[in-house]
Design a protein around this motif. Structure first.
Motif, mmCIF file in Angstrom:
data_model
loop_
_atom_site.group_PDB
_atom_site.id
_atom_site.type_symbol
_atom_site.label_atom_id
_atom_site.label_comp_id
_atom_site.label_asym_id
_atom_site.label_seq_id
_atom_site.Cartn_x
_atom_site.Cartn_y
_atom_site.Cartn_z
ATOM 1 N N VAL A 165 -41.756 -7.269 -14.543
ATOM 2 C CA VAL A 165 -41.911 -5.782 -14.474
ATOM 3 C C VAL A 165 -43.180 -5.411 -14.995
ATOM 4 O O VAL A 165 -43.798 -4.290 -14.438
ATOM 5 N N LEU A 166 -43.574 -5.807 -16.349
ATOM 6 C CA LEU A 166 -44.745 -5.547 -17.159
ATOM 7 C C LEU A 166 -45.783 -5.637 -16.307
ATOM 8 O O LEU A 166 -46.829 -4.702 -16.122
ATOM 9 N N ARG A 167 -45.958 -6.804 -15.382
ATOM 10 C CA ARG A 167 -47.131 -7.273 -14.700
ATOM 11 C C ARG A 167 -47.401 -6.096 -13.612
ATOM 12 O O ARG A 167 -48.293 -5.764 -13.401
ATOM 13 N N LEU A 168 -46.141 -5.764 -12.977
ATOM 14 C CA LEU A 168 -46.238 -4.748 -11.793
ATOM 15 C C LEU A 168 -46.653 -3.390 -12.492
ATOM 16 O O LEU A 168 -47.642 -2.560 -11.806
ATOM 17 N N GLN A 169 -46.113 -2.994 -13.590
ATOM 18 C CA GLN A 169 -46.374 -1.700 -14.246
ATOM 19 C C GLN A 169 -47.887 -1.604 -14.551
ATOM 20 O O GLN A 169 -48.478 -0.638 -14.772
ATOM 21 N N LEU A 170 -48.503 -2.755 -14.920
ATOM 22 C CA LEU A 170 -49.716 -2.547 -15.490
ATOM 23 C C LEU A 170 -50.952 -3.020 -14.239
ATOM 24 O O LEU A 170 -52.009 -3.560 -14.642
ATOM 25 N N GLU A 171 -50.540 -3.258 -13.065
ATOM 26 C CA GLU A 171 -51.368 -3.858 -12.181
ATOM 27 C C GLU A 171 -52.594 -3.253 -11.854
ATOM 28 O O GLU A 171 -53.569 -3.587 -11.340
ATOM 29 N N ASP A 172 -52.513 -1.794 -12.120
ATOM 30 C CA ASP A 172 -53.678 -0.906 -12.047
ATOM 31 C C ASP A 172 -54.699 -0.873 -13.350
ATOM 32 O O ASP A 172 -55.738 0.226 -13.461
ATOM 33 N N SER A 173 -54.116 -1.544 -14.567
ATOM 34 C CA SER A 173 -54.725 -1.381 -15.789
ATOM 35 C C SER A 173 -55.719 -2.449 -15.916
ATOM 36 O O SER A 173 -55.845 -3.232 -15.101
ATOM 37 N N ASN A 174 -56.432 -2.394 -17.039
ATOM 38 C CA ASN A 174 -57.422 -3.554 -17.327
ATOM 39 C C ASN A 174 -56.684 -4.680 -18.240
ATOM 40 O O ASN A 174 -57.267 -5.623 -18.597
ATOM 41 N N ILE A 175 -55.253 -4.762 -18.361
ATOM 42 C CA ILE A 175 -54.623 -5.767 -18.804
ATOM 43 C C ILE A 175 -53.976 -6.682 -17.881
ATOM 44 O O ILE A 175 -53.150 -6.336 -17.070
ATOM 45 N N LYS A 176 -54.152 -7.993 -18.150
ATOM 46 C CA LYS A 176 -53.692 -9.119 -17.208
ATOM 47 C C LYS A 176 -52.363 -9.497 -17.945
ATOM 48 O O LYS A 176 -52.499 -9.511 -19.327
ATOM 49 N N VAL A 177 -51.409 -9.927 -17.153
ATOM 50 C CA VAL A 177 -50.170 -10.286 -17.774
ATOM 51 C C VAL A 177 -49.596 -11.739 -17.212
ATOM 52 O O VAL A 177 -49.678 -12.006 -16.021
ATOM 53 N N PHE A 178 -49.526 -12.525 -18.384
ATOM 54 C CA PHE A 178 -49.546 -13.952 -17.783
ATOM 55 C C PHE A 178 -47.981 -14.499 -18.251
ATOM 56 O O PHE A 178 -47.504 -13.946 -19.459
ATOM 57 N N MET A 208 -48.925 -29.583 -22.307
ATOM 58 C CA MET A 208 -48.439 -28.388 -21.985
ATOM 59 C C MET A 208 -49.325 -27.250 -22.036
ATOM 60 O O MET A 208 -49.760 -26.127 -21.122
ATOM 61 N N VAL A 209 -49.963 -27.266 -23.423
ATOM 62 C CA VAL A 209 -50.659 -26.124 -23.813
ATOM 63 C C VAL A 209 -51.961 -26.149 -22.947
ATOM 64 O O VAL A 209 -52.577 -25.282 -22.548
ATOM 65 N N ARG A 210 -52.793 -27.210 -22.643
ATOM 66 C CA ARG A 210 -53.638 -27.501 -22.032
ATOM 67 C C ARG A 210 -53.617 -27.062 -20.640
ATOM 68 O O ARG A 210 -54.277 -26.436 -19.998
ATOM 69 N N ASP A 211 -52.410 -27.368 -19.983
ATOM 70 C CA ASP A 211 -52.049 -26.825 -18.723
ATOM 71 C C ASP A 211 -52.070 -25.341 -18.509
ATOM 72 O O ASP A 211 -52.610 -24.462 -17.537
ATOM 73 N N ALA A 212 -51.258 -24.726 -19.683
ATOM 74 C CA ALA A 212 -51.260 -23.529 -20.073
ATOM 75 C C ALA A 212 -52.597 -22.674 -19.940
ATOM 76 O O ALA A 212 -52.919 -21.552 -19.016
ATOM 77 N N ILE A 213 -53.443 -22.987 -20.682
ATOM 78 C CA ILE A 213 -54.791 -22.386 -20.788
ATOM 79 C C ILE A 213 -55.829 -22.801 -19.552
ATOM 80 O O ILE A 213 -56.305 -21.697 -19.223
ATOM 81 N N ASP A 214 -55.381 -23.877 -19.023
ATOM 82 C CA ASP A 214 -56.092 -23.804 -17.787
ATOM 83 C C ASP A 214 -55.722 -22.876 -16.653
ATOM 84 O O ASP A 214 -56.472 -22.170 -15.884
ATOM 85 N N GLY A 215 -54.175 -22.513 -16.531
ATOM 86 C CA GLY A 215 -53.612 -21.371 -15.811
ATOM 87 C C GLY A 215 -54.219 -20.204 -16.147
ATOM 88 O O GLY A 215 -54.432 -19.555 -15.214
ATOM 89 N N ILE A 216 -54.321 -19.925 -17.361
ATOM 90 C CA ILE A 216 -54.772 -18.383 -17.713
ATOM 91 C C ILE A 216 -56.269 -18.347 -17.408
ATOM 92 O O ILE A 216 -56.644 -17.413 -16.805
#
Length: 260
Positions: A165-178, A208-216
């Motif tokens: 929900v947060l990602r959708l509400q911020l879709e037109d903002s400068n904030i990316k939600v991962f 796990m964290v390496r994969d997470a950072i790669d995804g970000i």
């Protein structure tokens, strides 16, 4: 999402996934702010990573978040990324009446309410940045309930829904939600468990964290490292089978408690 030279706040950053985020993001030349409840473990983290900044804070307490916010925006006005990582996971029998209401609520207060409150408080600040991100570490258990950890399951499912929900509400903002949805990961989260998790399905925290950072870095909004991808797919096509399989561990825990 650019991470190099960013200023990143990590909750629960003194152990497990959070500490590994500190380590790997430090190598990317990010400025790291680490929070946690325990002052001793914060100081130990500072010894390991001298460039990191430590602040004692508890995400389950609104007053603590208020103090954290005031300190961070004053000392680090350039803050542009927040990683909501603080988490608590316990093996609980819901028929155990020995737990009082405050205790039974601990995981909700940390895993779900803490994420919501941290985001709510820091969101106005992040909106002032040209490039910002909120990264919520939930769990692949968000896709399916895990009966041996019922409150954790509920809190992570809630955090998963909140993040979408947060990602959708911020879709037109400068904030990316991962959202990072790890599978079982080898950390100290399970140190206090009576029944250890099956070793074969546990993922190494570094990978796990390496994969997470790669995804970000690749701007993937929903990141499912390792077996989390499988859980997501099976949760859609064979949910009842997977839930019953996981329920076997709860039955083992019940038997262990009877015989001990």
């Amino acid at each position: 999402m650019e991470l190099k030279n960013s200023t990143i706040l990590i909750t629960g950053g003194t152990s497990g996934i959070g500490l590994e985020f500190v380590r790997q993001l430090t190598y990317l030349d990010a400025k790291i702010i680490v929070t946690g409840r325990n002052l001793h473990t914060l100081e130990e983290t500072k010894k390991r990573f001298p460039k990191a900044h430590i602040i004692q804070s508890d995400v389950s307490e609104p007053e603590s978040i208020e103090r954290l916010y005031a300190e961070v925006v004053q000392q680090f006005p350039e803050l542009n990324i927040m990683i909501n990582n603080a988490g608590l996971m316990r093996q609980i029998d819901l028929q155990d009446n020995a737990m009082d209401l405050l205790s039974i609520n601990q995981e909700i207060a940390t895993n779900l309410t803490g994420t919501i409150q941290m985001t709510h408080k820091f969101l106005p600040h992040l909106k002032t940045k040209s490039s910002a991100a909120i990264i919520n570490v939930t769990s692949s258990i968000a896709y399916l309930p895990y009966t041996i950890a019922p409150i954790y399951s509920a809190s992570k499912a809630g955090a998963h829904a909140y993040t979408k929900v947060l990602r959708l509400q911020l879709e037109d903002s400068n904030i990316k939600v991962f959202e990072v949805l790890p599978p079982g990961v080898r950390t100290n989260l399970q140190n206090h468990w009576e029944l250890p998790p099956p070793e074969g399905r546990m993922m190494d925290v570094e990978k796990m964290v390496r994969d997470a950072i790669d995804g970000i870095l690749r701007d993937r909004p929903e990141i499912t490292p390792g077996l989390a991808k499988t859980v997501k797919v099976l949760g859609r096509i064979l949910p009842n089978t997977l839930i019953k399989y996981g329920h076997g561990e709860f039955k083992k825990l019940k038997q262990l408690r009877v015989t001990s």
